[in-house]
Design an enzyme around this catalytic site. Structure first.
Site, PDB file in Angstrom:
ATOM      1  N   GLY A   1      14.734  -4.575   5.659  1.00 56.75           N
ATOM      2  CA  GLY A   1      15.619  -5.353   4.805  1.00 56.75           C
ATOM      3  C   GLY A   1      16.987  -5.478   5.433  1.00 56.75           C
ATOM      4  O   GLY A   1      17.322  -4.795   6.402  1.00 56.75           O
TER       5      GLY A   1
ATOM      6  N   ASP B   1       0.814  -1.206   0.000  1.00 57.45           N
ATOM      7  CA  ASP B   1       0.000   0.000   0.000  1.00 57.45           C
ATOM      8  C   ASP B   1       0.856   1.268   0.000  1.00 57.45           C
ATOM      9  O   ASP B   1       2.086   1.219   0.068  1.00 57.45           O
ATOM     10  CB  ASP B   1      -0.939  -0.021   1.207  1.00 57.45           C
ATOM     11  CG  ASP B   1      -2.329   0.493   0.865  1.00 57.45           C
ATOM     12  OD1 ASP B   1      -2.439   1.364   0.000  1.00 57.45           O
ATOM     13  OD2 ASP B   1      -3.304   0.011   1.480  1.00 57.45           O
TER      14      ASP B   1
ATOM     15  N   GLU C   1       6.143  -1.408  11.883  1.00 50.95           N
ATOM     16  CA  GLU C   1       7.485  -1.726  11.410  1.00 50.95           C
ATOM     17  C   GLU C   1       7.865  -3.115  11.903  1.00 50.95           C
ATOM     18  O   GLU C   1       7.711  -3.430  13.086  1.00 50.95           O
ATOM     19  CB  GLU C   1       8.506  -0.716  11.948  1.00 50.95           C
ATOM     20  CG  GLU C   1       8.376   0.690  11.400  1.00 50.95           C
ATOM     21  CD  GLU C   1       9.041   0.853  10.032  1.00 50.95           C
ATOM     22  OE1 GLU C   1       9.858  -0.009   9.667  1.00 50.95           O
ATOM     23  OE2 GLU C   1       8.737   1.852   9.356  1.00 50.95           O
TER      24      GLU C   1
END
Length: 284
Positions: free
Chosen positions: A171, A146, A194
């Protein structure tokens, strides 16, 4: 195609890794071709940085991360343009030189304002809103990325997921032995949440808005008080929480701030998860 089909490239990568400080864009064309072949295979889904093993876990393939890191030494910066915008980078867009037939063949939808870097895999039926998908990420079929969400380098997002607006899936490239974040199938990540530091969110889990989970975040089951780290169980419903100040503090009059935690308020089965709206699940 399996990693066995890339045994020659893997050997070149492992050898080059030991001498990586000496590499430059003028280094071995054979090595540069091997790295590019690997990046292309990550891009089209033939390879992925992390894959499920036979025991319900995940295996990270360090040699693929090494190939990605070597690419930064082997590729010079180049001008990247889109409309009136320009960038100076080593990694082109996934969609550089794509034509309408390439998008039709890929079978996903990408909205203006989205940026996906080459070597990230996007499966059919994915919708990519204006967002950022980084190197070697892997996005499963039917997932929604999104608006203003980010999917970090090498992160793995399963099929049928929803990564809500402004959410971040962390990442990792370095160190090469570090695991990327794993989001399994049919997971909902709420807005502005997160998930970082190699955390695994198991299938069917629901994270409410504003849930932050890293490797050291305490994940507490509200019904039992059990504390775990680094993994959200399957079909768990998780909300932000706070731990009360410790009663063991030596000075009762001193300020004692509470500490953040993530709280599992319930855990449902697959059938309930498929039939119940998210709003109902998040109600206590």
């Amino acid at each position: 195609m399996t990693q066995d089909n890339f045994s020659l490239e893997k050997g070149l990568i492992e050898t080059a890794w030991e001498n990586r400080a000496e590499l430059s864009p003028d280094s071995s064309p054979e090595l540069a071709a091997a790295v590019q072949k690997i990046l292309n295979a990550l891009d089209n889904g033939q390879l992925r940085v992390a894959s499920p093993d036979k025991n319900g876990g995940w295996q990270t393939h360090q040699w693929l991360k090494k190939a990605i890191l070597l690419s930064f030494r082997l590729q010079p910066e180049t001008l990247i343009t889109a409309d009136e915008f320009s960038w100076w980078d080593k990694i082109p867009s996934k969609f550089a030189n794509w034509k309408p037939e390439d998008f039709k063949r890929a079978g996903f939808r990408v909205v203006p304002g989205a940026w996906v870097r080459h070597s990230a895999y996007i499966a059919p039926n994915v919708i990519v809103m204006p967002s950022f998908v980084n190197i070697a990420a892997h996005i499963g079929s039917g997932t929604m990325i999104d608006t203003w969400a980010t999917v970090g380098s090498c992160a793995q997002v399963g099929a049928g997921c929803h990564i809500s607006g402004g959410a971040g899936v962390g990442g990792v490239l370095e160190p090469v032995q570090a695991n990327p974040v794993i989001i399994e199938d049919n997971v909902f990540i709420g807005a502005r949440s997160e998930v970082v530091e190699g955390v695994i969110v198991r299938a069917g889990a629901v994270l409410s808005m504003g849930v932050y989970i890293g490797a050291s975040t305490k994940i507490i089951r509200r019904d039992t008080g059990e504390i775990t780290y680094g993994e959200v169980p399957p079909y768990a419903v998780v909300v932000p929480g706070a731990l009360p100040p410790s009663a063991r503090d030596s000075d009762p009059a001193a300020p004692r701030p509470s500490l953040y935690c993530a709280v599992i308020i319930k855990q449902v089965d697959e059938q309930t998860r498929s039939k119940t709206s998210l709003n109902d699940l998040l109600r206590d």
